[in-house]
Design a protein around this motif. Structure first.
Motif, mmCIF file in Angstrom:
data_model
loop_
_atom_site.group_PDB
_atom_site.id
_atom_site.type_symbol
_atom_site.label_atom_id
_atom_site.label_comp_id
_atom_site.label_asym_id
_atom_site.label_seq_id
_atom_site.Cartn_x
_atom_site.Cartn_y
_atom_site.Cartn_z
ATOM 1 N N SER A 277 6.703 -12.721 76.258
ATOM 2 C CA SER A 277 5.998 -11.894 75.769
ATOM 3 C C SER A 277 7.104 -11.688 74.546
ATOM 4 O O SER A 277 6.921 -12.059 73.078
ATOM 5 C CB SER A 277 6.021 -10.664 75.901
ATOM 6 N N ARG A 278 8.424 -11.914 74.603
ATOM 7 C CA ARG A 278 9.355 -12.022 73.730
ATOM 8 C C ARG A 278 8.853 -12.790 72.841
ATOM 9 O O ARG A 278 9.174 -12.818 72.113
ATOM 10 C CB ARG A 278 10.570 -11.634 74.444
ATOM 11 N N CYS B 51 5.104 -10.943 88.587
ATOM 12 C CA CYS B 51 5.785 -12.287 87.565
ATOM 13 C C CYS B 51 6.186 -11.995 86.690
ATOM 14 O O CYS B 51 6.148 -11.894 85.252
ATOM 15 C CB CYS B 51 4.750 -13.456 87.441
ATOM 16 N N ALA B 52 7.614 -10.710 87.039
ATOM 17 C CA ALA B 52 8.285 -10.254 86.039
ATOM 18 C C ALA B 52 8.814 -10.812 84.408
ATOM 19 O O ALA B 52 8.552 -10.500 83.814
ATOM 20 C CB ALA B 52 8.560 -9.162 86.179
ATOM 21 N N TYR B 53 9.528 -11.785 85.128
ATOM 22 C CA TYR B 53 10.764 -12.697 84.099
ATOM 23 C C TYR B 53 9.549 -13.465 83.786
ATOM 24 O O TYR B 53 9.076 -13.456 82.122
ATOM 25 C CB TYR B 53 11.831 -13.146 84.696
ATOM 26 N N GLU B 54 8.772 -13.651 84.100
ATOM 27 C CA GLU B 54 8.633 -15.004 82.901
ATOM 28 C C GLU B 54 7.204 -13.868 82.120
ATOM 29 O O GLU B 54 7.001 -14.583 81.162
ATOM 30 C CB GLU B 54 7.199 -15.842 84.105
ATOM 31 N N THR B 55 6.595 -12.976 82.146
ATOM 32 C CA THR B 55 5.566 -12.376 81.665
ATOM 33 C C THR B 55 6.583 -11.448 80.530
ATOM 34 O O THR B 55 6.434 -11.732 78.840
ATOM 35 C CB THR B 55 5.254 -11.303 82.380
ATOM 36 N N SER B 56 7.969 -11.072 80.937
ATOM 37 C CA SER B 56 8.115 -10.641 80.047
ATOM 38 C C SER B 56 9.007 -11.867 78.926
ATOM 39 O O SER B 56 9.039 -11.627 77.540
ATOM 40 C CB SER B 56 9.009 -9.669 79.997
ATOM 41 N N SER B 57 9.261 -12.567 79.681
ATOM 42 C CA SER B 57 10.484 -14.031 79.167
ATOM 43 C C SER B 57 8.502 -14.398 77.799
ATOM 44 O O SER B 57 8.597 -14.729 76.516
ATOM 45 C CB SER B 57 10.248 -15.006 79.308
ATOM 46 N N LEU C 71 16.335 -17.722 75.478
ATOM 47 C CA LEU C 71 15.730 -17.443 76.644
ATOM 48 C C LEU C 71 15.128 -18.919 76.836
ATOM 49 O O LEU C 71 14.230 -18.696 77.806
ATOM 50 C CB LEU C 71 14.709 -16.670 75.583
ATOM 51 N N SER D 254 3.977 -19.760 81.349
ATOM 52 C CA SER D 254 2.743 -19.119 81.834
ATOM 53 C C SER D 254 1.540 -20.052 82.625
ATOM 54 O O SER D 254 0.937 -19.228 83.501
ATOM 55 C CB SER D 254 1.632 -18.925 80.326
#
Ligand code: ADP
Ligand code: MG
Length: 700
Positions: A624-625, A616-622, A681, A601
């Motif tokens: 979230s998961r 920042c798709a990678y960071e945000t999806s990680s 992850l 974050s």
């Protein structure tokens, strides 16, 4: 350092026959031999002489202490050391050891499990010398193998019933041999060669895993990119560090007179096997316990840890023990070896049938003799034999039995019907199909291989049940044949009838096949007890109590106590695992996940500071998961805690064990699933303990 040849030091720490013969008078030696070979009672004069000789030998080897070495129901061995010293009037000490001290000991044994046999006010337990297993020296201590029983004489250990079961089999087998005109054999005993599997990992990795330290197995861990799929480890080149361990181990075992013979890499990475040459069951049992202890000690000297747990790692094969078992006379005849004369063959077939009948009649006892929380992970998981017990005979022998049963010509070379005691059986070579690894109980030419044992198990339990059940078959045969007017006819008929009554237990096919489970349970009516709580209470089924008490292997009280203790062990084991899991989840895994998510974050914030339009798709999806997974882990831990709390309401140990199986273990699997996904992850750096890849591929 000087190098010594193996024959020069083999057995040097063992008070074996060589020592006995050279250190005892011929009269004492002969008397002791009769005790060892034929179970004759030892008298106190003989014991006194043996004690003196043993002491002298032990002192020469630098021993300072002695201990009665025994096998309480904890599953490991126990020892309480006493030094030989006794004060002398002049202020010095002398080294003392008497026949009385050799024969009997009285450890304060109040903390060993007894399953209610011993009232708490009667804390005494007695240990009694077992002269059939040689004394040895370990860490400057003379270890005297002993049986362990209560004040009232009830067995509190595994050795006592094992010796009783060997005696039961001896009694009945001698009756059968007499029927075949063999009067030269004075004693029949069983032999066992236990093949021991184990894992080696580095101590450095081990120390970082609370699950390994507290429970012996990993409770978490995502699969490594590589497992055992390449089959490149099985029988592969042994790595130098492992080889150094094995060399050292062999030397220690050889000094103790253990016939360590075969060593190789097993199927899973980091998995190995050690097999000794077979010996008398009692000795093999003691030596296997000793072997497990020394493996761990030697490993630690090499900066390694030897894992004996049945399932240290999910997703790769676990470890078991193959109990190679046969019956032999004191004149050296293996009764499970096909002979060359018609009579030898008939006798072989009768013993073979006795085993087949025993395994069928007492499938449940064999199954429960190998049941532990650890072994439950293997049996039925397509890596070890299924939980269903069956007998593999191979094609050739199966065809012969079928021909006898149906009274039709055997399709061997000669094509004629087989009349037992009259015809020579066709020679049947050892069947190659015995490489069928899926069979729990396989005939391998001149012995049976019981393959369901767990790696950390004492082999005593399995052999107690096996010996007792076979003794029972032999008793039934002897009862019938001793009064027979036409021995050959009745013998033939009895063999035929055994085959026809018990052929449901014979199975040469693939035990991993789903179709087998269906056929075994639905068509053949075989037992399929998947877990310890499923099978253990059956020890007390009336037929089992009847057999084991009439063979004088257990009293009913001893059996009741054993069910209690085995189920208690099961419950305690899983409870410790569950508590370790909760601890690791709360104090290591969840903090690691949240820390890593915070880091990601932070990266998002920093990146957006540079350019607010970055996705920042990678960071945000990680994040979230990971957030979902952390919530899952936390919620499932809470449910696991509730399941553990609910155990308090169980009426008895059987109910508790069932609740553990049905509620605690499944919940643990759920916690693990979420945590293992999270591991994939989170950065390796942030994960709080070594991964499967680290653990399985670290020893070079
Ligand atoms: P594998 O099972 O790998 O083919 P072996 O059959 O040679 O290996 O031996 C496996 C184990 O069986 C060894 O410990 C060996 O000493 C033991 N064994 C061999 N013959 C007998 C026997 N008659 N009784 C009991 N154990 C035996
Ligand atoms: Mg084998």
């Amino acid at each position: 350092m000087e190098t010594r040849n193996v024959p020069d030091y083999f057995g040097e720490l063992l008070f074996d026959d060589r020592q006995m013969r050279s250190r005892l008078s011929s009269k004492v030696y002969a008397s002791l031999r009769r005790t060892i070979d034929r179970g004759e009672k030892i008298d106190s004069m003989v014991a006194e002489s043996v004690a003196q000789a043993m002491k002298e030998w032990a002192l020469e080897k630098g021993a300072t202490h002695y201990t009665h070495w025994f096998q309480p129901l904890t599953g490991v061995t126990a020892e309480k050391h006493d030094s030989f010293i006794a004060p002398s009037p002049d202020g010095s000490v002398i080294m003392e050891f008497s026949g009385k001290e050799l024969i009997q000991g009285e450890p304060d044994a109040s903390s060993f499990p007894t399953g209610g046999i011993r009232a708490t006010f009667e804390a005494r337990g007695y240990t009694a010398w077992d002269p059939t297993s040689y004394a040895f020296i370990k860490d400057k201590t003379l270890c005297i193998p002993t049986a362990f029983c209560s004040y009232g004489g009830e067995a509190l250990d595994k050795k006592t019933p094992l010796l009783r079961s060997m005696e039961a089999l001896n009694r009945q087998a001698l009756r059968i041999l007499a029927l075949f005109g063999n009067t030269s054999a004075k004693h029949v005993s069983t032999s066992v060669g236990p093949e021991q599997e184990y894992f080696l990992i580095t101590k450095e990795m081990y120390d970082q895993r609370p699950d390994l330290r507290f429970t012996g197995r990993t409770l978490f861990g995502a699969r490594a990119p590589k497992g055992q799929e390449m089959d490149d480890h099985y029988f592969g080149v042994i790595k130098p560090r492992v080889q150094a361990f094995m060399n050292d181990l062999n030397e220690e075992l050889w000094k103790l007179g253990v016939l360590a013979k075969t060593e190789h890499n097993e199927v899973a990475p980091a998995q190995h096997e050690l097999a000794p040459i077979y010996s008398t069951t009692n000795l093999a049992t003691d030596q296997n316990q000793l072997m497990m202890e020394i493996m761990q000690k030697v490993a630690s000297r090499h900066g390694l840890v030897c894992l004996l747990h049945e399932k240290p790692f999910a997703g790769v094969n676990g470890s078991g023990k193959h109990n190679n078992w046969s019956i032999a006379t004191d004149t050296g005849v293996n009764l499970l070896s096909p002979g060359e004369t018609p009579y030898e063959n008939a006798q072989f077939l009768l013993f073979l049938c006795a085993v087949i009948k025993a395994v069928d009649d007492y499938q449940d006892l064999l199954r429960l003799s190998v049941a532990t929380a650890g072994n439950d992970h293997r049996l039925g998981a397509n890596e070890a034999p299924p939980a269903i017990i069956s007998v593999f005979l191979g094609d050739e022998l199966s065809a012969i039995l079928e021909a006898i049963e149906k009274d039709v010509p055997y399709n061997g070379t000669e094509k004629k019907t087989i009349r037992l005691g009259v015809d020579v059986l066709p020679a049947f070579p050892r069947d190659n199909t015995d490489r069928n690894r899926t069979s729990p109980f396989a005939f391998t030419g001149n012995k049976f291989e019981f393959r369901s044992l767990g790696s950390s198990n004492s082999i005593a339990c399995a052999n107690i049940m096996l010996n007792a059940a076979v003794a029972e078959s032999l008793k039934i045969y002897a009862d019938r044949l001793e009064g027979s007017a036409d021995f050959e006819k009745d013998l033939h008929e009895m063999i035929r009838k055994t085959i026809s009554d018990h052929k449901r237990i014979l199975f040469n096919g693939n035990g991993y096949d789903d179709a087998w489970v269906k056929e075994a349970t639905e068509v053949r009516g075989l037992c399929n007890y998947r877990t310890t709580p499923d099978c253990m209470p059956h020890l007390l089924d009336p037929k089992n109590v009847e057999m084991l008490t009439s063979q004088k292997v257990f009293t009913k009280k001893e059996m009741e106590s054993r069910v209690e203790i085995m189920l208690e062990n099961y419950c305690k084991t899983v409870r410790i695992e569950a508590n370790t899991m909760l601890d690791m989840a709360h104090r290591q895994i969840l903090p690691a996940i949240t820390d890593y998510a915070a880091k990601l974050s932070g990266t998002v914030a920093a990146k957006k500071g540079v350019n607010p339009d970055l996705a920042c798709a990678y960071e945000t999806s990680s994040v979230s998961r990971l957030s979902v997974l952390a919530d899952q882990i936390s919620a499932r831990c809470e449910e696991l805690e509730k399941a553990i709390l609910k155990l308090e309401g169980a009426a008895d140990i059987i109910e508790e064990s069932v609740a553990i199986k049905d509620t605690v273990l499944p919940k643990m699997a759920e916690v693990r699933a979420a945590a293992d996904e999270a591991e994939t992850l989170v950065s390796a750096e942030c994960w709080p303990f070594p991964s499967y890849g680290d653990l399985l591929f670290s020893v070079r």
